[in-house]
Every structure is written in structure tokens, then in C-alpha cells.
Design an enzyme around this catalytic site. Structure first.
Site, PDB file in Angstrom:
ATOM      1  N   MET A 163       0.858  -1.180   0.000  1.00  0.00           N
ATOM      2  CA  MET A 163       0.000   0.000   0.000  1.00  0.00           C
ATOM      3  C   MET A 163       0.895   1.231   0.000  1.00  0.00           C
ATOM      4  SD  MET A 163      -1.713   0.268   3.774  1.00  0.00           S
ATOM      5  CE  MET A 163      -0.770   0.268   5.281  1.00  0.00           C
ATOM      6  N   TYR A 435       4.209   3.130  12.573  1.00  0.00           N
ATOM      7  CA  TYR A 435       3.514   2.970  11.292  1.00  0.00           C
ATOM      8  C   TYR A 435       2.078   2.501  11.485  1.00  0.00           C
ATOM      9  CZ  TYR A 435       5.494  -1.929  11.201  1.00  0.00           C
ATOM     10  OH  TYR A 435       5.889  -3.222  11.458  1.00  0.00           O
ATOM     11  N   GLU A 436       1.302   2.633  10.416  1.00  0.00           N
ATOM     12  CA  GLU A 436      -0.146   2.393  10.431  1.00  0.00           C
ATOM     13  C   GLU A 436      -0.862   3.311  11.416  1.00  0.00           C
ATOM     14  OE1 GLU A 436      -0.757   0.830   7.974  1.00  0.00           O
ATOM     15  OE2 GLU A 436       1.109  -0.247   7.695  1.00  0.00           O
ATOM     16  N   GLY A 437      -0.323   4.497  11.616  1.00  0.00           N
ATOM     17  CA  GLY A 437      -0.905   5.466  12.541  1.00  0.00           C
ATOM     18  C   GLY A 437      -0.254   5.358  13.899  1.00  0.00           C
ATOM     19  N   GLN A 442      -3.879   6.935  16.830  1.00  0.00           N
ATOM     20  CA  GLN A 442      -4.861   5.931  17.241  1.00  0.00           C
ATOM     21  C   GLN A 442      -5.687   6.439  18.423  1.00  0.00           C
ATOM     22  OE1 GLN A 442      -5.321   3.231  15.425  1.00  0.00           O
ATOM     23  NE2 GLN A 442      -3.562   3.728  14.147  1.00  0.00           N
TER      24      GLN A 442
END
Length: 594
Positions: A163, A435-437, A442
Site C-alpha cells: 500500500m 507505522y499504520e498510525g 490511534q
């Protein structure tokens, strides 16, 4: 050399005894084949692959890293061969639709496999892990033609996926992205721009890489409302020609050296629109939610890896005598596991590993329901999963990093030396909070979007479950003391939410000020619920005359440890959530002097 042993007994305990997975699978259309015998066989084979193939490559990947040469990336020794074994074993297709070559098993079984694979070798696991998100995105939003062309190859493992979101000037704020997509006469698009931090963006493990890319159409509205989603293959499927997407460089990183973190350049690369124009962010959330739960597994993975190895070391390492008298009378000193300070670090890791496993598996069963259940049950599961996802991602990666540090500390000075593998575990764990927020993102998602924007309904969905459990077991002779504390925290959770909401009506900064501590408070309470459940099941097993008294007594003791020595952390988080915002925001930027 550190080693990994898949904790199959604990996995089976959580899945079968605590979460009643057999009934779960039997109740969902299309999941009936997931019988206990089949699930156990899959887990046993996954354990062998993880222990024997992947774990020995973990330190090799860290030491060798990936090599970059004129746009090409070579993965560490053994990585490519391990991936071929993974594909030949049919593992990529486990939880995907048979229509596209999948085995049609529930998503939750894939989650358990991912835990074993990721704990054995997190860097390697990211190559197939990113593909999983690409597959889910195409399954949900791809056209029939796109599924036939791309999804079939991804499901088989012949191709891998990525992604591509982040750009040099923007990370979380995707509304600022600049990558452009110009329409072509044949219905395709030409994409131009640069993406950074692309995990597995280039490698030598598969014959093609399918990039899922966010970009803007020429007439797109400003901000996040003007983002579209595209498929951009490395090689064009029909002709085999190289597309206009190349790796400009790979990053030199603190950890996860075995995974290539790439700068990807799109130079009039041919791409194909996924879903409606300007709705790309909505489609991408399918990928992002998958990735966030996957990152929660990373928190568990580093906890489990560190716990297993530091436990072995603590039993073997001799240092000093126990304060209560010699325990190893035939040796010159006692093993360090007898010392309370070391015990505290080991028990903390154990509590987070086993509690985190319950949280993740519970979430995985919710994922099954969002895919297989009837409409109302599906909607309920989706709402509950949306609430739990930021908690699982942020809380489990925070305590995962804490646990990795505990493991290193158990080793003392040897933990700082590379050969033992503990310093690698700490370095590899650190990215999970980013990563991924990030944890902070979050936390804002949880408190701001999931809780306050739903007027607390998403929180109530979970607190009602906890409340019913507490009502049912308030007078239980074995866990009544745990239930009493859990019920009080569950009530306070709602009260804290109301207080923050009231303050936020006057000053919206209050949400950002409280968010991280609110999330951590939430995580400790969620874990307390699962530990109370596990203690209940353990007591019942002992009452039924189980022959595994040691296993179940350890569950009960760990639950007590969690409630007495970890759960009190909620007190400090609650006080910070309630604290005055003024000292936090009053200082002018220029007055941050040094």
C-alpha cells in the site's frame, strides 16, 4: 541464538476454551469446515514452518539487511527460499475466497498463523503481510476483471502487494498528498509522484508486485475528499512489460532490517482505478484496518519472543542468593528467576502476551462475523471491531515495546549484545508504535472519532458486554474479587468519557490532551476483562478435574498478578485524563528554550 516455540497450548486455550471458536465457526455460513481437528492440524503445520524455517532466519535478516542496486532489491539469505516454501504450502490462500483460488477458511485462522509467522520473523512476515491487505482491498472494492487479473495471483502468492500512502511532505494528513493520476484514452491512468516508507515495495521474492496507490485526479476536490485509489503493477499483467514504477532507494533503519522499506517513484506509471473516483480513502480504510490489526499482532509477537527467550535465560543464569534463602543449594548461586525484580519483568511479559493474545483472537472472530454473519450481527461486529482496533493497535504495541525492553533487561549486559537477539527485538518492536498510525493518532481516532463522535455509543457496545459479565459472576467464589474491580473500572470508564466530552465542548484541545492516557486506560481495562474470563475458565477446568493443573493454576496466578501489579496503572492514566489542560498548552512555542 534465540529460538521460538509456537505456544500452541495457549493458542488452543484462548481459541477453544475462552472464545468457544468451535461454536463460532459452526454458526457462520461458509465456516463449517473449520472443525477443531482441521484448525489444530493447520496450527501444528504453521508452527513447524515458523519454528524451523523462519525463526532461524530472523537474526540473519537483521545482520544482512536488504541490498539495493540500481533500483533492484535483494532480500537477506534464505528469505526468497522461505517464501517459496510458504507459497508451496498454500499459506497465502488460507483465508480467501475459493472463487479466486483461496481455501475459504475463516479470517481468524489466518490471524493465528500470522501470529506464529510474525513472532518467528517479523521482517520476513511483512512481505506476505502487506499482500493480505491488498487482497482484502481488491476483494471489497475491485471490479470482477481486476479480481480475476490481480486477486488470483495475490491469493496464490505468485505476486505480492503493497500500500502506497505516505509522501515526503505528508504522513497522517493524507489530504496534502500530491501524487497525480491523469486519465488515458483506454480507461487507464498515468500516475506520477513519490511515495516513501513503502514496506516490501521492491524485492526479489515474487515475480510481480501490485501497488495499491492513493492519488489525485485532475478535477479532484481539495483535501481528503479528492483522493482516489489505484492498482499499479510493477509488470503489466498481459504484456509483462515493466511499468513506470521504480524503487529510488531503501531506508537505513533502526530495525526490521530484513524488510525493504522503499522510496517508490511513479513516472507516468499505468494504473487502474479501484472503486469510485474521489472515494479512495474510504476504500483504503479496508487496507488500513487490516494493517492496524496486523500491527497489533506485532506488539504480541515482540512480547512473546522476548518472554520465551528471557524466561529460558532466567532459569539458567546464576546470580546471587535468594533473599529468603538458597534455592540452588548445589550451585554457587541461585537462578535469577527466583529474584522478585526479575519475576516482575517475566510476569509482566507473560500477562501482556497471554492477555494480548485473547484481545487479538477476540477481534479476529469479530472480523469473521463482519465477513460471514447475517446483516444485524455483521453490523454489530463491525461497530465493535471499529472501537477495538485502535486500542489493539496502540495499546498492544506500546506494551509490546515495554515487554521487549523487559526481556533485554532480564539478560542484563548480555541483552545489549547482538548474539542474544534481545536488542534486535527492542529495535524491531519500536516501529510498531509509528507505522499504520502512531499511538497518538490511534488515540485521537479512539476518543475523538469512535467515542465522542458517536456520543459514546461505540464505548457502550463494549462496556455492556463487560457489565453483563460482571453481573453474571459478581458472586463467584473464585473470581468475585476480580469482577468487583473490573465492574468499578468499567463504570469509571464511562464517567471519564463524560468528563472529557464536557470539557471538549468548551475547548476541543481537551480531546488531544486526554487521548493517549484515555487509550492506555482503555487498553488496561479491556485486558482486565479478558484476564477475568481466562481466570474463570481456568477455575472451571480445575473444578472439572483437569489433568493440566499446572497450566490452569498459572492462568489464575497470572490473572491475579495482572490485577494487583499492572491494572493499578489505570489510576495514573485516569488522573491525567482529568487533569487541567492549562500547563500543557500555556507555554508559547518560543518559550521552549534550551
Amino acid at each position: 541464538m534465540p529460538e521460538y516455540k509456537a505456544p500452541l497450548r495457549d493458542m488452543q486455550f484462548v481459541l477453544n476454551e475462552v472464545l468457544a471458536a468451535e461454536e463460532h465457526y459452526a454458526s457462520l455460513p461458509g465456516c463449517e469446515e473449520a472443525t477443531p481437528d482441521m484448525v489444530n492440524a493447520i496450527l501444528e503445520e504453521g508452527a513447524k514452518f515458523s519454528e524451523r524455517v523462519l525463526a532461524p532466519l530472523n537474526q540473519i535478516g537483521d545482520q544482512q539487511g536488504c541490498q539495493f542496486n540500481e533500483g533492484e532489491v535483494t532480500t537477506p539469505e534464505g528469505f526468497k527460499e522461505a517464501y517459496q516454501q510458504y507459497v508451496e504450502g498454500g499459506w497465502p490462500s488460507l483465508a480467501h475466497d475459493p472463487e479466486h483460488g483461496g481455501q475459504g477458511l475463516p479470517e481468524s485462522i489466518g490471524t493465528i498463523l500470522n501470529e506464529m509467522v510474525g513472532t518467528a520473523n517479523w521482517s520476513w512476515s511483512m512481505y506476505p503481510g502487506l499482500s493480505h491487505g491488498a487482497m482484502n482491498t481488491l476483494t471489497e472494492h475491485g471490479s470482477p476483471e481486476q479480481k480475476e487479473t490481480y486477486l488470483t495471483k495475490l491469493v496464490s502468492g505468485e505476486w505480492t502487494g503493497t500500500m502506497c500512502l505516505t509522501e515526503p511532505h505528508c504522513g497522517t494528513d493524507l489530504g496534502m498528498l500530491r501524487t497525480k493520476a491523469e486519465p488515458n484514452a483506454d480507461g487507464s491512468y498515468s500516475l506520477s509522484g513519490t511515495k516513501i516508507f513503502i514496506s516490501a515495495g521492491e524485492h526479489d521474492m515474487a515475480e510481480n508486485i501490485v501497488h495499491i496507490v492513493l492519488a489525485r485526479l485532475p478535477d479532484a476536490p481539495e483535501g481528503t475528499k479528492g483522493i482516489s485509489l489505484f492498482i499499479v503493477p510493477k509488470f503489466m499483467p498481459e504484456s509483462g512489460e515493466r511499468n513506470g514504477v521504480t524503487c529510488g532507494s531503501i531506508e537505513h533503519k533502526m530495525g526490521i532490517h530484513g524488510n525493504a522499506t522503499c522510496v517508490m517513484n511513479f513516472d507516468n506509471a499505468t494504473g487502474f482505478l479501484i472503486g469510485p473516483p474521489n472515494k479512495g480513502l474510504n476504500c483504503m480504510f479496508t487496507f488500513m484496518n487490516t494493517a492496524r490489526l496486523g500491527t497489533a499482532i506485532q506488539g504480541l509477537a515482540h512480547t512473546e519472543w522476548g518472554f520465551q527467550n528471557s524466561l529460558v535465560y532466567a532459569k539458567d543464569r546464576l546470580q546471587m542468593r535468594s533473599l529468603s534463602g538458597a534455592k540452588n543449594t548445589d550451585g554457587p548461586a541461585d537462578p535469577i528467576i527466583v529474584h522478585p525484580a526479575v519475576r516482575n519483568m517475566l510476569m509482566t511479559q507473560k500477562a501482556f502476551a497471554e492477555g494480548g493474545r485473547a484481545m487479538i483472537y477476540y477481534s479476529a472472530l469479530l472480523v469473521d462475523k463482519t465477513k460471514q454473519a447475517e446483516a444485524q450481527e455483521k453490523a454489530d461486529a463491525d461497530a465493535l471491531l471499529a472501537f477495538l482496533t485502535p486500542i489493539a493497535k496502540a495499546f498492544l504495541t506500546e506494551v509490546g515495546f515495554e515487554s521487549a525492553n523487559h526481556a533485554l533487561q532480564v539478560y542484563g549486559g548480555h541483552g545489549f549484545i547482538s548474539e542474544w537477539g534481545m536488542e534486535q527485538n527492542v529495535r524491531d518492536a519500536r516501529i510498531a508504535m509509528l507505522y499504520e498510525g502512531t499511538t497518538q493518532i490511534q488515540a485521537l481516532d479512539l476518543l475523538g472519532r469512535k467515542v465522542l463522535m458517536t456520543q459514546g455509543e461505540s464505548l457502550k457496545n463494549f462496556t455492556k458486554i463487560v457489565h453483563k459479565f460482571c453481573q453474571a459472576h459478581a458472586d463467584d467464589e473464585h473470581i468475585g474479587h476480580l469482577v468487583k474491580e473490573l465492574a468499578a473500572l468499567n463504570k469509571e470508564w464511562g464517567e471519564l468519557t463524560m468528563q472529557v466530552g464536557m470539557k471538549a465542548m468548551k475547548d476541543r484541545e481537551e480531546v488531544g490532551a486526554a487521548a493517549v492516557d484515555y487509550l492506555m486506560y482503555s487498553g488496561y481495562v479491556v485486558l482486565a476483562y479478558f484476564w477475568a474470563q481466562m481466570a474463570l475458565v481456568a477455575h472451571q477446568a480445575l473444578a472439572d478435574g483437569s489433568s493440566e493443573a499446572g497450566f490452569y493454576n498459572a492462568k489464575i496466578t497470572t490473572a491475579d498478578f495482572y490485577y494487583k501489579r499492572i491494572l493499578p496503572r489505570t489510576r495514573s492514566h485516569a488522573e491525567i485524563v482529568k487533569a487541567d489542560i492549562d500547563p500543557l498548552m500555556a507555554l508559547a512555542p518560543d518559550d521552549f528554550a534550551f
